[in-house]
Design a protein around this motif. Structure first.
Motif, short mmCIF file in Angstrom:
data_model
loop_
_atom_site.label_atom_id
_atom_site.label_comp_id
_atom_site.label_asym_id
_atom_site.label_seq_id
_atom_site.Cartn_x
_atom_site.Cartn_y
_atom_site.Cartn_z
N ALA A 7 0.82 -1.21 0.00
CA ALA A 7 0.00 0.00 0.00
C ALA A 7 0.85 1.26 0.00
CB ALA A 7 -0.93 -0.01 1.22
N GLY A 8 2.01 1.20 -0.63
CA GLY A 8 2.92 2.33 -0.58
C GLY A 8 2.94 3.22 -1.81
N ALA A 9 2.13 2.91 -2.82
CA ALA A 9 2.20 3.67 -4.07
C ALA A 9 1.62 5.06 -3.92
CB ALA A 9 1.46 2.92 -5.18
N GLY A 55 3.13 0.53 3.96
CA GLY A 55 2.68 1.81 3.43
C GLY A 55 3.04 2.95 4.35
N PRO A 56 2.67 4.17 3.99
CA PRO A 56 3.04 5.37 4.76
C PRO A 56 2.24 5.50 6.05
CG PRO A 56 1.55 5.95 3.00
CD PRO A 56 1.87 4.51 2.80
N ILE A 72 3.88 -1.13 8.48
CA ILE A 72 5.32 -0.85 8.51
C ILE A 72 5.63 0.09 7.35
CG2 ILE A 72 5.89 -3.07 9.57
CD1 ILE A 72 6.90 -4.00 6.83
N ALA A 73 6.76 0.78 7.46
CA ALA A 73 7.13 1.78 6.46
C ALA A 73 7.48 1.12 5.12
CB ALA A 73 8.30 2.60 6.96
N VAL A 78 8.40 -1.98 -5.33
CA VAL A 78 7.47 -3.06 -4.97
C VAL A 78 8.18 -4.22 -4.29
CG1 VAL A 78 5.92 -4.80 -5.91
CG2 VAL A 78 5.81 -2.47 -6.77
N MET A 79 9.28 -4.69 -4.87
CA MET A 79 9.95 -5.86 -4.28
C MET A 79 10.57 -5.53 -2.93
SD MET A 79 9.14 -8.35 -6.05
CE MET A 79 10.08 -9.51 -5.05
N ALA A 80 11.01 -4.29 -2.75
CA ALA A 80 11.51 -3.89 -1.44
C ALA A 80 10.39 -3.96 -0.41
CB ALA A 80 12.10 -2.49 -1.50
N ASN A 81 9.18 -3.62 -0.82
CA ASN A 81 8.04 -3.68 0.09
C ASN A 81 7.64 -5.11 0.39
OD1 ASN A 81 8.01 -0.90 0.11
ND2 ASN A 81 6.30 -0.71 -1.33
#
Length: 261
Positions: A7-9, A55-56, A72-73, A78-81
């Motif tokens: 959910a970080g995009a 995500g943020p 979590i941050a 994507v792969m890092a997430n």
């Protein structure tokens, strides 16, 4: 099993035209952030345990509503997430299966999640399971939906947005998986990643999902299978204004499961 929700995009693409939300996961659909529909489906499944949302911090008020979820941050891609979520679960070096979901499939239902996981178990122990939806299923459930399709020997299919994988796969094959994720909406470039024999078979409509699985095993020793799902909602992500309009229309009347036995 545990699940990671990506959910970080940031909302900097085409959806920015129709929503001011700073992140795609927070785009409003029927009065709720998009990610909540995904979390509802996962928490409603009888087969999913912990939920790690990558995500943020703006997602904290949303994630706090779910008793089995934590945030979590995010990382730079994507792969890092995916890696961050699996590491947080303590599963990087384990063979435990981890369910990975994007946050932009608001039509997802608990029934679709359970069906996918059940089909995965029926295939035996593999490294990666990836859902695909036949075009006729997708278009019958959501007329007018715009998806990227690939013509295979098995039928014309679109990819899903759930992945089931072993925690130790990231260290073994992370670079390949990152490329595959990047190219997932470009069938020709994806086939080039797998080599000339795959390109030829694709060109003459003789490429099957089993052919792809065998090629990936030959390249990486990675055992994977495509999982044909009757639940079209797994393959309907929201990444452009027409997708958002479709999701808002569908969810205004309440979630509807499209699967059939």
């Amino acid at each position: 099993m545990d699940a990671v929700v990506l959910a970080g995009a940031p909302n900097t693409g085409r959806l920015r035209e129709v929503s001011p939300a700073p992140y795609e996961a927070l785009i409003e659909i029927a009065g709720r952030p998009m990610v909540t529909y995904v979390l509802d489906a996962l928490q409603g499944s009888g087969q999913v345990g912990r939920l790690v949302v990558v995500g943020p911090q703006e997602l904290d008020p949303v994630v706090a509503l779910y008793r089995r979820a934590e945030r979590i941050a995010p990382g730079p891609d994507v792969m890092a997430n995916v890696r961050a979520g699996i590491e947080h679960l303590g599963s990087m070096n384990r063979t435990d299966p981890i369910l990975v979901s994007t946050s932009d499939i608001p039509l997802l239902t608990p029934e679709a999640v359970d069906d996918f996981l059940t089909r995965c178990r029926q295939m035996g122990e593999l490294d990666v399971y990836y859902p695909v939806v036949l075009r006729e299923r997708s278009e019958a459930a959501y007329p007018g939906v715009e998806r990227t399709y690939m013509r295979l020997k098995d039928g014309v299919v679109t990819g899903g947005n759930l992945f089931l994988l072993r925690g130790d796969v990231i260290d073994r094959c992370g670079t390949f998986l990152e490329e595959a994720v990047t190219l997932r909406k470009n069938p020709l470039r994806m086939s080039r990643l797998l080599g000339p024999r795959v390109i030829v078979k694709l060109a003459v409509n003789r490429l099957s999902t089993d052919d792809v699985a065998r090629r990936i095993y030959d390249m990486l020793g990675l055992k994977g299978r495509a999982v044909f799902t009757p639940y079209a909602e797994i393959g309907v992500d929201v990444d452009k204004p027409s997708d958002l309009e479709l999701a808002r229309t569908a969810l205004a009347a309440g979630p509807v499961s499209t699967g059939r036995s």
